[in-house]
Design a protein around this motif. Structure first.
Motif, PDB file in Angstrom:
ATOM      1  N   GLY A 275       0.760  -1.155  -0.246  1.00 24.97           N
ATOM      2  CA  GLY A 275      -0.134  -0.024  -0.024  1.00 24.97           C
ATOM      3  C   GLY A 275       0.802   1.275  -0.090  1.00 24.97           C
ATOM      4  O   GLY A 275       1.827   1.629  -0.887  1.00 24.97           O
ATOM      5  N   ALA A 276       0.701   2.124   0.958  1.00 24.56           N
ATOM      6  CA  ALA A 276       1.396   3.490   0.788  1.00 24.56           C
ATOM      7  C   ALA A 276       2.686   3.204   1.905  1.00 24.56           C
ATOM      8  O   ALA A 276       3.610   4.208   1.922  1.00 24.56           O
ATOM      9  CB  ALA A 276       0.477   4.320   1.733  1.00 24.56           C
ATOM     10  N   THR A 277       2.857   2.084   2.384  1.00 20.95           N
ATOM     11  CA  THR A 277       4.258   1.617   3.149  1.00 20.95           C
ATOM     12  C   THR A 277       5.298   1.035   2.463  1.00 20.95           C
ATOM     13  O   THR A 277       4.940   0.117   1.407  1.00 20.95           O
ATOM     14  CB  THR A 277       3.919   0.922   4.305  1.00 20.95           C
ATOM     15  OG1 THR A 277       2.762   1.346   4.996  1.00 20.95           O
ATOM     16  CG2 THR A 277       5.092   0.549   5.367  1.00 20.95           C
ATOM     17  N   ALA A 278       6.343   1.694   2.490  1.00 16.87           N
ATOM     18  CA  ALA A 278       7.737   1.013   1.761  1.00 16.87           C
ATOM     19  C   ALA A 278       8.764   0.722   2.972  1.00 16.87           C
ATOM     20  O   ALA A 278       8.951   1.390   3.638  1.00 16.87           O
ATOM     21  CB  ALA A 278       8.038   2.230   0.813  1.00 16.87           C
ATOM     22  N   ARG A 279       9.283  -0.584   2.758  1.00 16.50           N
ATOM     23  CA  ARG A 279      10.271  -1.191   3.599  1.00 16.50           C
ATOM     24  C   ARG A 279      11.565  -1.393   2.819  1.00 16.50           C
ATOM     25  O   ARG A 279      11.445  -1.849   1.464  1.00 16.50           O
ATOM     26  CB  ARG A 279       9.894  -2.304   3.971  1.00 16.50           C
ATOM     27  CG  ARG A 279       8.884  -2.431   4.954  1.00 16.50           C
ATOM     28  CD  ARG A 279       8.146  -3.566   5.550  1.00 16.50           C
ATOM     29  NE  ARG A 279       7.290  -3.527   6.992  1.00 16.50           N
ATOM     30  CZ  ARG A 279       6.083  -3.361   6.716  1.00 16.50           C
ATOM     31  NH1 ARG A 279       5.484  -3.222   5.389  1.00 16.50           N
ATOM     32  NH2 ARG A 279       5.368  -3.163   7.891  1.00 16.50           N
ATOM     33  N   ILE A 280      12.703  -1.197   3.359  1.00 16.26           N
ATOM     34  CA  ILE A 280      13.932  -1.651   2.835  1.00 16.26           C
ATOM     35  C   ILE A 280      14.727  -2.541   3.572  1.00 16.26           C
ATOM     36  O   ILE A 280      14.656  -2.520   5.063  1.00 16.26           O
ATOM     37  CB  ILE A 280      14.903  -0.523   2.394  1.00 16.26           C
ATOM     38  CG1 ILE A 280      14.251   0.394   1.206  1.00 16.26           C
ATOM     39  CG2 ILE A 280      16.325  -0.726   2.133  1.00 16.26           C
ATOM     40  CD1 ILE A 280      14.879   1.349   0.795  1.00 16.26           C
ATOM     41  N   PHE A 281      15.419  -3.589   3.364  1.00 16.86           N
ATOM     42  CA  PHE A 281      16.165  -4.570   4.239  1.00 16.86           C
ATOM     43  C   PHE A 281      17.830  -4.037   3.984  1.00 16.86           C
ATOM     44  O   PHE A 281      18.396  -3.956   3.001  1.00 16.86           O
ATOM     45  CB  PHE A 281      16.044  -6.084   3.712  1.00 16.86           C
ATOM     46  CG  PHE A 281      14.829  -6.382   4.147  1.00 16.86           C
ATOM     47  CD1 PHE A 281      14.424  -6.928   5.528  1.00 16.86           C
ATOM     48  CD2 PHE A 281      13.781  -6.320   3.369  1.00 16.86           C
ATOM     49  CE1 PHE A 281      13.219  -7.378   5.710  1.00 16.86           C
ATOM     50  CE2 PHE A 281      12.662  -6.921   3.619  1.00 16.86           C
ATOM     51  CZ  PHE A 281      12.103  -7.318   4.815  1.00 16.86           C
ATOM     52  N   VAL A 282      18.211  -3.525   5.008  1.00 14.99           N
ATOM     53  CA  VAL A 282      19.764  -3.090   5.183  1.00 14.99           C
ATOM     54  C   VAL A 282      20.573  -4.342   5.930  1.00 14.99           C
ATOM     55  O   VAL A 282      19.794  -5.217   6.670  1.00 14.99           O
ATOM     56  CB  VAL A 282      20.367  -1.884   5.696  1.00 14.99           C
ATOM     57  CG1 VAL A 282      19.385  -0.766   5.040  1.00 14.99           C
ATOM     58  CG2 VAL A 282      19.717  -1.891   7.282  1.00 14.99           C
TER      59      VAL A 282
END
Length: 335
Positions: A275-282
């Motif tokens: 949806g409007a949420t964005a995630r990134i994995f570091v």
């Protein structure tokens, strides 16, 4: 990455007009319909011109009569001039005759002006298009009586269009002619259109504290128009005109390019969106660390990250569907 100023605005025709009758009379014929392409000078409607034609005949007759009187007066002036030189008449009689000659000249000028006005009324009975464009609406029908101020039809030029935007006062200082912008309209989803700022208002509106600017926007042909593009010159016979994809009155969301500057970016494939949420994995100490991020602009397969990561963080470029927080990540030396 680019820095944009996001604005909202409305598309308008570069030229548009409500055409007035400029004459009074009964409508005897109409020649246009909504959406029809017309050329400058094409007839839109015709009024009953019989009374105007009679007025022309009467004015011509009056003009010819005054011309005859003027010729007679000039001959009389030439005669009394000779009589004055020989002393046969008095100066007072000579002045009276020459005054009549001059007044007849002014009567002829008035008669000729009346004749020109009558001819104009005949010409005004045929209402014509003032420029090339598309008919938006026809307001009159056959049999209707119109006055000189009655609206007969609306016309607008479909290409190019103007995108009218309002810029908040705080950003008014960065706006100038020649700036490029892109915009979207609801009717065409994510399709991007472009334009160039052409007109900038010289003042801030006191009521709303904003600056009005206008961009010229090319209007690409709609799919149905492309096949008829070569035949546009023959559209004035009543067929529907090629008006382009964009139409005056459409609401637009525009991005005005201000500048470009370096910001942290990641590949678009590194994002996991819900949806409007964005995630990134570091990668932190050999394990995946999930971060919620705020995104900026996108360009050439990369997207700016406004917050959530720092410059230099190791980002998992293509997280698989099983990627989650806390998984061990092998380094290059361990592979």
């Amino acid at each position: 990455m680019p820095e944009y100023l996001t604005l909202i605005g409305t598309l308008r025709a570069n030229q548009e007009s409500d055409i007035a009758a400029d004459a009074a009379g009964k409508v005897v014929a109409t020649f246009v319909e909504r959406g029809q392409l017309v050329r400058k000078g094409d007839s839109l409607a015709r009024l009953d011109a019989r009374a105007a034609v009679i007025s022309v005949s009467a004015a011509e007759a009056q003009s010819n009569l005054v011309k005859s009187n003027l010729e007679q007066a000039q001959r009389e002036c030439d005669r009394v001039k000779h009589l004055l030189e020989t002393g046969a008449i008095s100066r007072a009689e000579y002045d009276r005759t020459t005054t009549e000659c001059s007044s007849t000249q002014w009567s002829l000028a008035a008669a000729e002006a009346q004749q020109q006005n009558a001819r104009k009324l005949v010409g005004d009975s045929n209402i014509r298009a003032p420029f090339d464009g598309v008919i938006g609406e026809r307001f009159v029908n056959v049999g209707q009586y119109v006055q000189s101020s009655t609206k007969v039809a609306s016309i607008y030029a479909p290409d190019p269009l103007r995108l009218e935007l309002t810029v908040p006062e705080a950003q008014a200082g960065v706006i100038h002619e020649g700036m490029t912008l892109t915009f979207h309209v609801t009717a065409f989803g994510n399709e991007t259109f472009s334009g160039t700022v052409k007109y900038v208002s010289p003042n801030i509106r006191e009521s709303s504290r904003d600056l009005v600017v206008e961009a010229l926007v090319p209007n690409p042909p709609a799919p149905a128009d492309k096949a008829d593009k070569a035949d546009k010159t023959n559209k004035a016979d009543g067929a529907k005109a090629a008006t382009g994809k964009l139409r005056p009155g459409m609401f637009a969301t525009a991005k005005l390019l201000l500048s470009e500057h370096p910001v942290p970016t990641v590949p678009v494939q590194a994002l996991r969106r819900e949806g409007a949420t964005a995630r990134i994995f570091v990668v932190v100490e050999g394990r995946s660390n999930e971060r919620l991020v705020q995104l900026g602009e996108e360009k050439d397969g990369a997207i700016a990250v406004v917050s959530g990561i720092n410059r230099g963080d190791s980002v998992i470029a293509e997280p698989g569907p099983d990627m989650r927080d806390g998984l061990r990540v092998a380094s290059e030396s361990e592979k």
